[in-house]
Design an enzyme around this catalytic site. Structure first.
Site, PDB file in Angstrom:
ATOM      1  CB  SER A 174      -0.913   0.013   1.234  1.00 28.31           C
ATOM      2  OG  SER A 174      -1.545   1.263   1.382  1.00 28.31           O
ATOM      3  CE  LYS A 175       3.613   6.692  -3.356  1.00 28.57           C
ATOM      4  NZ  LYS A 175       4.994   6.561  -3.796  1.00 28.57           N
TER       5      LYS A 175
END
Length: 483
Positions: free
Chosen positions: A252-253
């Site tokens: 996940s960024k």
């Protein structure tokens, strides 16, 4: 039958690793069978569009070599390849389903729909539309349309029975139709939903294999029912398990995980990234780990896909990146290293960058390792005399001072400052003093670099720095040791 796959990203930001893996597998499924790889931009969710994100998609595909056969920029027989440019057709297809009794107009307000969720005992996540508008007569529907009331068009799901679909990775999956909500096909703003536009476009573009993340498994029965409602053949479904940061968390960024662009900025090679991503969920028939894209096209087989989630191991990618750099020919490596060298040493540097690159090539894990390794070439760092003491080389301050003082006149006497002449001069000094190489070499190397380690030894550093700078640094070392 020609194999046709499509990469259909939404231009909503960066290219995350899972998205790029999907594109790679779609490309390989097509190319391994002599098929076509299509790019389609899905921009119907206007609220989430990010300026410049479409350029990110184009640039990433170009950089990675995933050349599409059809798409917005190259054209093709089934365009337009941007969903917002195909708007006229979606409503027509939705109305076709209404006419068949497979869909219906819904005029419920947002307030009414919110109240349904609030009253649902199982919670918002399990709320289903209650089909309030399904019972409207044709006359009532027409009157509301004539009055300009906002509407959506919903798919009418079967009340009973089951829907089964086959997936290449997960096998046959069956769901109870009563669990399926009457999903919206056309939104009140006239735009199609993601699910509906996907089905229509995939059919019209003759897509044979649909590759997407396993999070879409729950939506796939709805896709299959839409194909059946139109009387169209379903594509082959290929759902990919998640790419994980660890055993519990997806990449996940938002949690700091790397995008493709981040990895490039951090000095990873495109080819190494793509090679590594190919192995996140696919296993070759042998134990080979290093592949070019062309080799992947020949080796890839859809049966090698795994249903187990893959963990993105940055250490494994880093190792692979280093192996890629070691295996490069000198010229290819230099094309990658030169920008980093100029960034570290200055665009106008007079140093021999190719020579420096040759010293670095076997030492690097990423291209970003270059800057700290060559920083001392640009400016001698502050260092202490303790660096001159080395157990293995059998040196200490006194020995180092003697070696540096002895080296000054012989190095000053060199008229042609070449690697061979520097090396031979130092070895002649070693022989004259009757000592081991390290007694002379280590103090000179230390004076020239000011670092406990360096990309080259005394000879290489002297050649890179040039005679004037080399002698200045040696004199500075002497001054330090005489204090």
């Amino acid at each position: 039958m020609e194999i046709r796959t499509r990469f259909a990203p939404s231009p909503t930001g960066y290219m995350h690793i899972g998205n790029l893996r999907t594109a790679l597998y779609e490309y390989l499924i097509a190319k391994s069978e002599g098929g076509k790889f299509i790019l389609r931009i899905e921009d119907t969710d206007q609220g989430r569009l990010v300026e410049g994100a479409t350029d990110v998609i184009y640039n990433t595909l170009k950089m990675t070599g995933l050349q599409h056969d059809e798409g917005p920029d190259v054209g093709g027989p089934y365009g337009p390849y941007v969903q917002s440019e195909r708007m006229g057709m979606y409503m027509d297809y939705a109305k076709e389903l209404v006419a068949k009794g497979e869909a219906y107009y819904c005029f419920c307000t947002k307030e009414r729909l919110d109240s349904l969720k609030e009253s649902n005992e199982e919670g918002v996540a399990f709320a289903k539309y209650d089909r309030h508008c399904l019972g409207l007569s044709a006359e009532e529907v027409e009157a509301k349309l004539e009055a300009g009331e906002p509407f959506v068009i919903r798919q009418k799901m079967p009340d009973a029975g089951t829907t089964t679909f086959d997936d290449v990775v997960y096998g046959a999956i069956t769901v109870e139709n009563k669990e399926l909500d009457d999903q919206i096909l056309m939104k009140a703003d006239g735009y199609p939903t993601y699910n509906f536009a996907n089905v229509v476009d995939d059919h019209l573009m003759h897509i044979t294999h649909v590759v997407r993340g396993s999070e879409y498994l729950s939506s796939t029965p709805k896709y299959s029912l839409l194909y059946a409602a139109f009387g169209w053949d379903c594509p082959v479904y290929v759902h990919l398990p998640a790419v994980m940061r660890d055993a519990q968390h997806k990449l996940s960024k938002r949690h700091g995980d790397k995008s493709f662009e981040d990895l490039i900025k951090e000095g990873y090679l495109v080819d190494a990234i793509m090679n590594y991503i190919a192995l996140l969920g696919w296993a070759p028939s042998d134990n080979t780990e290093i592949f070019t894209l062309a080799e992947l096209e020949g080796k890839f087989h859809i049966g090698g896909l795994s249903k187990s989630p893959s963990i993105f191991d940055i250490k494994k990618l880093t190792w692979m990146n280093g192996e890629y750099m070691k295996a490069m020919d000198a010229e290819t490596f230099f094309t990658h290293a030169e920008p980093k060298l100029k960034e570290a040493l200055g665009e106008d540097t007079q140093m021999d960058l190719k020579y420096i690159a040759s010293l670095l090539q076997k030492r690097l894990e990423t291209l970003n390792d270059i800057a700290p390794l060559v920083q001392s070439f640009k400016e001698l760092p502050e260092y202490g005399t303790e660096l001159y003491t080395h157990k293995k080389m059998k040196t200490n301050d006194e020995i180092a001072l003697d070696s540096l003082q002895a080296s000054v006149p012989v190095l000053e006497a060199i008229t042609d400052w070449t690697e061979e002449n520097i090396h031979n001069t130092i070895l002649d000094l070693v022989a004259a003093k009757g000592v081991k190489n390290g007694i002379i070499m280590w103090p000179i190397r230390t004076a020239l670099s000011g670092e406990p380690t360096s990309p080259g030894g005394a000879t290489e550093l002297a050649l890179i720095l040039g005679k004037e700078e080399s002698m200045r640094r040696i004199q500075k070392g002497i001054a330090m040791l005489t204090k």
